[in-house]
Design a protein around this motif. Structure first.
Motif, PDB file in Angstrom:
ATOM      1  N   LEU A 158       0.849  -1.192   0.000  1.00 48.42           N
ATOM      2  CA  LEU A 158       0.000   0.000   0.000  1.00 48.42           C
ATOM      3  C   LEU A 158       0.883   1.239   0.000  1.00 48.42           C
ATOM      4  O   LEU A 158       1.772   1.372   0.844  1.00 48.42           O
ATOM      5  CB  LEU A 158      -0.918   0.009   1.227  1.00 48.42           C
ATOM      6  CG  LEU A 158      -1.921  -1.149   1.325  1.00 48.42           C
ATOM      7  CD1 LEU A 158      -2.709  -1.048   2.624  1.00 48.42           C
ATOM      8  CD2 LEU A 158      -2.861  -1.163   0.130  1.00 48.42           C
ATOM      9  N   GLN A 173      -3.868   1.835   6.441  1.00 51.63           N
ATOM     10  CA  GLN A 173      -5.165   1.481   5.851  1.00 51.63           C
ATOM     11  C   GLN A 173      -5.982   2.725   5.526  1.00 51.63           C
ATOM     12  O   GLN A 173      -6.534   2.858   4.418  1.00 51.63           O
ATOM     13  CB  GLN A 173      -5.954   0.600   6.832  1.00 51.63           C
ATOM     14  CG  GLN A 173      -5.382  -0.791   7.052  1.00 51.63           C
ATOM     15  CD  GLN A 173      -5.960  -1.452   8.296  1.00 51.63           C
ATOM     16  OE1 GLN A 173      -6.543  -0.784   9.159  1.00 51.63           O
ATOM     17  NE2 GLN A 173      -5.798  -2.761   8.397  1.00 51.63           N
ATOM     18  N   GLN A 205      -4.627   4.808   2.702  1.00 51.58           N
ATOM     19  CA  GLN A 205      -4.924   4.200   1.403  1.00 51.58           C
ATOM     20  C   GLN A 205      -6.398   4.362   1.031  1.00 51.58           C
ATOM     21  O   GLN A 205      -6.727   4.522  -0.144  1.00 51.58           O
ATOM     22  CB  GLN A 205      -4.579   2.705   1.446  1.00 51.58           C
ATOM     23  CG  GLN A 205      -4.830   1.947   0.160  1.00 51.58           C
ATOM     24  CD  GLN A 205      -3.837   2.310  -0.937  1.00 51.58           C
ATOM     25  OE1 GLN A 205      -2.724   2.732  -0.631  1.00 51.58           O
ATOM     26  NE2 GLN A 205      -4.219   2.132  -2.191  1.00 51.58           N
ATOM     27  N   ALA A 206      -7.270   4.303   2.010  1.00 50.05           N
ATOM     28  CA  ALA A 206      -8.717   4.298   1.757  1.00 50.05           C
ATOM     29  C   ALA A 206      -9.418   5.316   2.653  1.00 50.05           C
ATOM     30  O   ALA A 206     -10.132   4.954   3.597  1.00 50.05           O
ATOM     31  CB  ALA A 206      -9.278   2.897   1.992  1.00 50.05           C
ATOM     32  N   HIS A 208      -6.778  -7.584   9.136  1.00 50.49           N
ATOM     33  CA  HIS A 208      -5.666  -7.197   8.277  1.00 50.49           C
ATOM     34  C   HIS A 208      -4.465  -6.762   9.114  1.00 50.49           C
ATOM     35  O   HIS A 208      -3.313  -7.122   8.815  1.00 50.49           O
ATOM     36  CB  HIS A 208      -6.112  -6.066   7.345  1.00 50.49           C
ATOM     37  CG  HIS A 208      -5.063  -5.606   6.384  1.00 50.49           C
ATOM     38  ND1 HIS A 208      -4.485  -4.365   6.454  1.00 50.49           N
ATOM     39  CD2 HIS A 208      -4.486  -6.231   5.308  1.00 50.49           C
ATOM     40  CE1 HIS A 208      -3.604  -4.226   5.479  1.00 50.49           C
ATOM     41  NE2 HIS A 208      -3.584  -5.337   4.772  1.00 50.49           N
ATOM     42  N   ASN A 236      -5.643  -6.338  -2.276  1.00 53.57           N
ATOM     43  CA  ASN A 236      -5.760  -4.897  -2.057  1.00 53.57           C
ATOM     44  C   ASN A 236      -6.910  -4.247  -2.809  1.00 53.57           C
ATOM     45  O   ASN A 236      -7.191  -3.056  -2.606  1.00 53.57           O
ATOM     46  CB  ASN A 236      -4.442  -4.205  -2.401  1.00 53.57           C
ATOM     47  CG  ASN A 236      -3.401  -4.394  -1.305  1.00 53.57           C
ATOM     48  OD1 ASN A 236      -3.734  -4.721  -0.173  1.00 53.57           O
ATOM     49  ND2 ASN A 236      -2.138  -4.193  -1.648  1.00 53.57           N
ATOM     50  N   TRP A 265      -9.554  -2.239  -0.763  1.00 56.36           N
ATOM     51  CA  TRP A 265      -9.470  -0.832  -0.341  1.00 56.36           C
ATOM     52  C   TRP A 265     -10.010   0.133  -1.394  1.00 56.36           C
ATOM     53  O   TRP A 265      -9.971   1.339  -1.187  1.00 56.36           O
ATOM     54  CB  TRP A 265      -8.015  -0.473  -0.020  1.00 56.36           C
ATOM     55  CG  TRP A 265      -7.331  -1.452   0.865  1.00 56.36           C
ATOM     56  CD1 TRP A 265      -6.286  -2.267   0.546  1.00 56.36           C
ATOM     57  CD2 TRP A 265      -7.643  -1.741   2.236  1.00 56.36           C
ATOM     58  NE1 TRP A 265      -5.930  -3.054   1.618  1.00 56.36           N
ATOM     59  CE2 TRP A 265      -6.741  -2.751   2.676  1.00 56.36           C
ATOM     60  CE3 TRP A 265      -8.590  -1.250   3.135  1.00 56.36           C
ATOM     61  CZ2 TRP A 265      -6.773  -3.281   3.960  1.00 56.36           C
ATOM     62  CZ3 TRP A 265      -8.619  -1.778   4.432  1.00 56.36           C
ATOM     63  CH2 TRP A 265      -7.721  -2.777   4.832  1.00 56.36           C
ATOM     64  N   MET A 306     -15.619  -3.780  -0.231  1.00 60.56           N
ATOM     65  CA  MET A 306     -15.444  -4.235   1.147  1.00 60.56           C
ATOM     66  C   MET A 306     -16.241  -5.522   1.370  1.00 60.56           C
ATOM     67  O   MET A 306     -17.350  -5.655   0.856  1.00 60.56           O
ATOM     68  CB  MET A 306     -15.931  -3.152   2.107  1.00 60.56           C
ATOM     69  CG  MET A 306     -15.603  -3.405   3.568  1.00 60.56           C
ATOM     70  SD  MET A 306     -16.227  -2.068   4.626  1.00 60.56           S
ATOM     71  CE  MET A 306     -17.995  -2.435   4.620  1.00 60.56           C
TER      72      MET A 306
END
Length: 344
Positions: free
Chosen positions: A60, A164, A167-168, A246, A317, A320, A326
């Protein structure tokens, strides 16, 4: 009474809750000033050193740059930060009115109890990584594991949460929306609610395998809710399970290369999670959802382990990319279903 008026009446004064919780929080383990300062410095350093290995394993790179330094806090400090985060999540705060004080006092008491259990936390709203020094020291002493290794191991988990959300970033808004839906009043006939309560209690007493969302008080709460609120709770549960699973996958994946005692720490830590406590503590853990939190680690890690094992981290990945990729609660317990839906 309008929905807005009901929401105002039910609002929690999180500023008041923070004050109550900070006063009620128990002191941490005894430490000299020298030890305290050394722990703070080492945790701050460990959080910085965790960033590279976490990003390397997860693949990521979103939000890369210079992350804000971790904030190492004591228990009252965590209470204040957690109350502020909850105010951001729910859109409530210090109203200055007495309407929110009773609920604020109850919330403060719960935060005080939790303040002795939380090792770290990432707040996606303030983008702050918190590490609770007295709790980390208390656990490493209880487990009798190397302090430096344990502190780095904890930081790997918490830094993963920061990566996390970098990234999202859409996840923070999903949390806000779901929390608003969960708190919205739903008018429905009393008979329908009563019927769901009876059905839920009967299901809880029925032996057999249950998914995470069907267990204990959490399962009862979910079962008696109206459909819009159940869907909101499911979104929050699925997101939390993904994030915790995760992070556990990453801390064990990175661990062997940077934490020499990782196997010993994992075995001791998991044994501590399963260890029974006295009846009062067990009741408190159940009422506060802490046992459901433990289930999130187990179910979530199994989901991530399975998917990464089958398709690799790069394909995993896709999770994300947005809310639609999801996993649902059903897919958490059926990774093949998520792979088929999202990866084809």
């Amino acid at each position: 009474m309008t929905r807005a008026e009901r929401a105002l009446g039910d609002a929690i004064d999180w500023g008041f809750a923070a004050g109550v919780g900070a006063r009620l929080a128990r002191p941490g383990p005894a430490m000299s000033r020298y030890t305290h300062d050394a722990v703070v410095a080492e945790l701050a350093s460990a959080s910085e050193r965790s960033e590279g290995p976490v990003r390397e394993l997860t693949k990521l790179d979103g939000g890369h740059g210079s992350p804000r330094a971790a904030l190492v806090v004591d228990r009252p400090g965590w209470v204040h930060a957690a109350a502020s985060s909850m105010a951001d999540l729910t859109g409530a705060g210090d109203s200055g009115l007495w309407l929110g004080k009773p609920a604020g006092a109850q919330a403060g008491a719960m935060l005080a109890y939790l303040s002795s259990a939380v090792l770290g936390q990432y707040d996606p709203f303030s983008r702050t990584l918190l590490l609770v020094a007295p709790n980390i020291v208390a656990v490493e002493r209880a487990l009798k594991v190397p302090a430096a290794d344990f502190r780095l191991w904890v930081c790997l988990h918490e830094v993963t949460h920061r990566v996390q959300f970098a990234q999202a970033p859409w996840m923070a808004e999903l949390m806000r929306t779901a929390a608003a839906d969960l708190g919205a009043a739903v008018d429905e006939p009393l008979g329908e609610l009563a019927g769901r309560v009876v059905s839920a209690v009967r299901d809880l007493r029925t032996p057999g395998e249950k998914t995470m969302a069907q267990r204990g008080v959490l399962g009862l709460m979910r079962a008696v809710q109206a459909e819009p609120q159940r869907e909101a709770l499911d979104r929050l549960l699925a997101l939390g399970t993904l994030l915790e699973g995760h992070a556990d996958h990453v801390m064990d994946g990175v661990g062997p290369s940077v934490v020499p005692a990782v196997t010993r720490i994992r075995q001791a830590f998991d044994s501590r999670r399963r260890r029974s406590t006295n009846p009062i503590h067990r009741l408190m853990r159940t009422l506060l959802g802490m046992d459901a939190k433990m289930a999130q680690y187990v179910h979530g890690k199994k989901f991530v382990d399975t998917v990464v094992g089958r398709v690799g981290m790069v394909e995993f990945n896709a999770v994300w990319a947005g809310p639609d990729t999801m996993p649902t609660l059903t897919e958490i317990d059926d990774p093949d279903a998520w792979i088929a839906r999202v990866l084809g």
